[in-house]
Design a protein around this motif. Structure first.
Motif, mmCIF file in Angstrom:
data_model
loop_
_atom_site.group_PDB
_atom_site.id
_atom_site.type_symbol
_atom_site.label_atom_id
_atom_site.label_comp_id
_atom_site.label_asym_id
_atom_site.label_seq_id
_atom_site.Cartn_x
_atom_site.Cartn_y
_atom_site.Cartn_z
ATOM 1 N N SER A 163 0.844 -1.191 0.000
ATOM 2 C CA SER A 163 0.000 0.000 0.000
ATOM 3 C C SER A 163 0.879 1.241 0.000
ATOM 4 O O SER A 163 1.030 1.925 1.013
ATOM 5 C CB SER A 163 -0.932 -0.013 1.208
ATOM 6 N N ILE A 164 1.447 1.520 -1.157
ATOM 7 C CA ILE A 164 2.449 2.567 -1.294
ATOM 8 C C ILE A 164 1.867 3.752 -2.039
ATOM 9 O O ILE A 164 1.327 3.599 -3.133
ATOM 10 C CB ILE A 164 3.695 2.043 -2.026
ATOM 11 N N SER A 165 2.002 4.904 -1.449
ATOM 12 C CA SER A 165 1.617 6.132 -2.126
ATOM 13 C C SER A 165 2.777 6.718 -2.915
ATOM 14 O O SER A 165 2.594 7.197 -4.037
ATOM 15 C CB SER A 165 1.104 7.167 -1.125
ATOM 16 N N SER A 166 3.967 6.702 -2.329
ATOM 17 C CA SER A 166 5.144 7.222 -3.002
ATOM 18 C C SER A 166 6.389 6.684 -2.327
ATOM 19 O O SER A 166 6.352 6.237 -1.181
ATOM 20 C CB SER A 166 5.160 8.756 -3.003
ATOM 21 N N ILE A 167 7.493 6.745 -3.057
ATOM 22 C CA ILE A 167 8.795 6.344 -2.551
ATOM 23 C C ILE A 167 9.787 7.434 -2.922
ATOM 24 O O ILE A 167 9.871 7.820 -4.088
ATOM 25 C CB ILE A 167 9.251 4.999 -3.142
ATOM 26 N N ASN A 168 10.528 7.900 -1.948
ATOM 27 C CA ASN A 168 11.499 8.939 -2.234
ATOM 28 C C ASN A 168 12.733 8.385 -2.945
ATOM 29 O O ASN A 168 13.076 8.815 -4.039
ATOM 30 C CB ASN A 168 11.917 9.666 -0.959
ATOM 31 N N VAL A 169 13.396 7.419 -2.334
ATOM 32 C CA VAL A 169 14.638 6.887 -2.873
ATOM 33 C C VAL A 169 14.492 5.405 -3.167
ATOM 34 O O VAL A 169 14.017 4.635 -2.330
ATOM 35 C CB VAL A 169 15.818 7.103 -1.909
ATOM 36 N N MET A 170 14.905 5.013 -4.345
ATOM 37 C CA MET A 170 15.041 3.618 -4.711
ATOM 38 C C MET A 170 16.454 3.426 -5.248
ATOM 39 O O MET A 170 16.971 4.287 -5.964
ATOM 40 C CB MET A 170 14.027 3.195 -5.768
ATOM 41 N N GLY A 171 17.054 2.318 -4.904
ATOM 42 C CA GLY A 171 18.405 2.115 -5.373
ATOM 43 C C GLY A 171 18.899 0.712 -5.157
ATOM 44 O O GLY A 171 18.126 -0.209 -4.854
ATOM 45 N N TRP A 172 20.198 0.574 -5.332
ATOM 46 C CA TRP A 172 20.841 -0.726 -5.291
ATOM 47 C C TRP A 172 22.115 -0.673 -4.473
ATOM 48 O O TRP A 172 22.921 0.261 -4.609
ATOM 49 C CB TRP A 172 21.209 -1.205 -6.708
ATOM 50 N N TYR A 173 22.279 -1.656 -3.615
ATOM 51 C CA TYR A 173 23.530 -1.950 -2.965
ATOM 52 C C TYR A 173 24.043 -3.286 -3.484
ATOM 53 O O TYR A 173 23.301 -4.056 -4.083
ATOM 54 C CB TYR A 173 23.367 -2.029 -1.447
ATOM 55 N N ARG A 174 25.309 -3.549 -3.218
ATOM 56 C CA ARG A 174 25.847 -4.861 -3.529
ATOM 57 C C ARG A 174 26.784 -5.297 -2.420
ATOM 58 O O ARG A 174 27.368 -4.472 -1.720
ATOM 59 C CB ARG A 174 26.566 -4.878 -4.880
ATOM 60 N N GLN A 175 26.903 -6.594 -2.281
ATOM 61 C CA GLN A 175 27.765 -7.161 -1.268
ATOM 62 C C GLN A 175 28.379 -8.444 -1.796
ATOM 63 O O GLN A 175 27.666 -9.389 -2.133
ATOM 64 C CB GLN A 175 27.001 -7.438 0.019
ATOM 65 N N ALA A 176 29.689 -8.439 -1.880
ATOM 66 C CA ALA A 176 30.439 -9.621 -2.245
ATOM 67 C C ALA A 176 30.927 -10.301 -0.977
ATOM 68 O O ALA A 176 31.044 -9.658 0.076
ATOM 69 C CB ALA A 176 31.616 -9.261 -3.145
ATOM 70 N N PRO A 177 31.206 -11.593 -1.043
ATOM 71 C CA PRO A 177 31.709 -12.288 0.146
ATOM 72 C C PRO A 177 32.913 -11.585 0.741
ATOM 73 O O PRO A 177 33.836 -11.181 0.027
ATOM 74 C CB PRO A 177 32.071 -13.673 -0.390
ATOM 75 N N GLU A 178 32.883 -11.414 2.033
ATOM 76 C CA GLU A 178 33.955 -10.790 2.808
ATOM 77 C C GLU A 178 34.057 -9.284 2.571
ATOM 78 O O GLU A 178 34.941 -8.636 3.143
ATOM 79 C CB GLU A 178 35.306 -11.451 2.530
ATOM 80 N N ASN A 179 33.184 -8.735 1.771
ATOM 81 C CA ASN A 179 33.194 -7.302 1.513
ATOM 82 C C ASN A 179 32.047 -6.615 2.232
ATOM 83 O O ASN A 179 31.017 -7.213 2.528
ATOM 84 C CB ASN A 179 33.108 -7.013 0.019
ATOM 85 N N GLN A 180 32.236 -5.337 2.475
ATOM 86 C CA GLN A 180 31.205 -4.535 3.083
ATOM 87 C C GLN A 180 30.135 -4.191 2.049
ATOM 88 O O GLN A 180 30.425 -4.075 0.848
ATOM 89 C CB GLN A 180 31.822 -3.262 3.660
ATOM 90 N N ARG A 181 28.924 -4.037 2.510
ATOM 91 C CA ARG A 181 27.854 -3.641 1.617
ATOM 92 C C ARG A 181 28.132 -2.247 1.067
ATOM 93 O O ARG A 181 28.447 -1.318 1.816
ATOM 94 C CB ARG A 181 26.515 -3.682 2.344
ATOM 95 N N GLU A 182 27.992 -2.109 -0.222
ATOM 96 C CA GLU A 182 28.393 -0.906 -0.932
ATOM 97 C C GLU A 182 27.226 -0.344 -1.723
ATOM 98 O O GLU A 182 26.528 -1.077 -2.429
ATOM 99 C CB GLU A 182 29.560 -1.234 -1.880
ATOM 100 N N LEU A 183 27.034 0.946 -1.624
ATOM 101 C CA LEU A 183 26.039 1.606 -2.460
ATOM 102 C C LEU A 183 26.510 1.596 -3.905
ATOM 103 O O LEU A 183 27.622 2.025 -4.214
ATOM 104 C CB LEU A 183 25.805 3.042 -2.003
ATOM 105 N N VAL A 184 25.660 1.116 -4.785
ATOM 106 C CA VAL A 184 25.960 1.089 -6.207
ATOM 107 C C VAL A 184 25.357 2.304 -6.898
ATOM 108 O O VAL A 184 26.041 3.043 -7.610
ATOM 109 C CB VAL A 184 25.453 -0.199 -6.865
#
Length: 122
Positions: free
Chosen positions: A27-48
């Motif tokens: 039940s969504i009226s709006s979304i401000n930010v949509m995006g993608w992160y990625r995480q490789a094994p042993e790596n920190q989650r990174e904003l793409v």
């Protein structure tokens, strides 16, 4: 609550392309930010990449010029076109949203998808 479903992950060769999609439902009226992160094994989650409703975008330096984020705002769907893929792009890619307005209320917390695996190998 909001549900995020990603698709488009898989195997690509170096130099190849993939297009990721993420659709938010609920039940969504709006979304401000949509995006993608990625995480490789042993790596920190990174904003793409991130896309704000007003049209602004933000990219990690490592993907600038190769990846393009776009958005179908009415459909609450965000895309990530990934070109010239490199082995170091291999990771689990996670869709996220923030600033979700639902039922007249603003959710201050980010929501995350389950992730989709991107593998880059010859």
């Amino acid at each position: 609550q909001v549900r995020l479903v990603e698709s488009g992950g898989g195997l690509a060769q170096p130099g190849g392309s993939l297009r990721l999609s993420c659709e938010a439902s609920g039940s969504i009226s709006s979304i401000n930010v949509m995006g993608w992160y990625r995480q490789a094994p042993e790596n920190q989650r990174e904003l793409v990449a991130a896309h704000t409703r007003n049209g602004s975008t933000n990219y990690a330096d490592s993907v600038k010029g190769r990846f393009t984020i776009s958005r179908a705002t009415v459909k609450n769907t965000v895309y990530l076109q990934m070109n010239s893929l490199k082995p170091e792009d291999a990771a689990v890619y996670l869709c996220y949203v923030s600033g979700v307005v639902s039922g007249g209320y603003l959710d201050g917390k980010a929501d995350w998808g389950q992730g989709t695996q991107v593998t880059v190998s010859s």
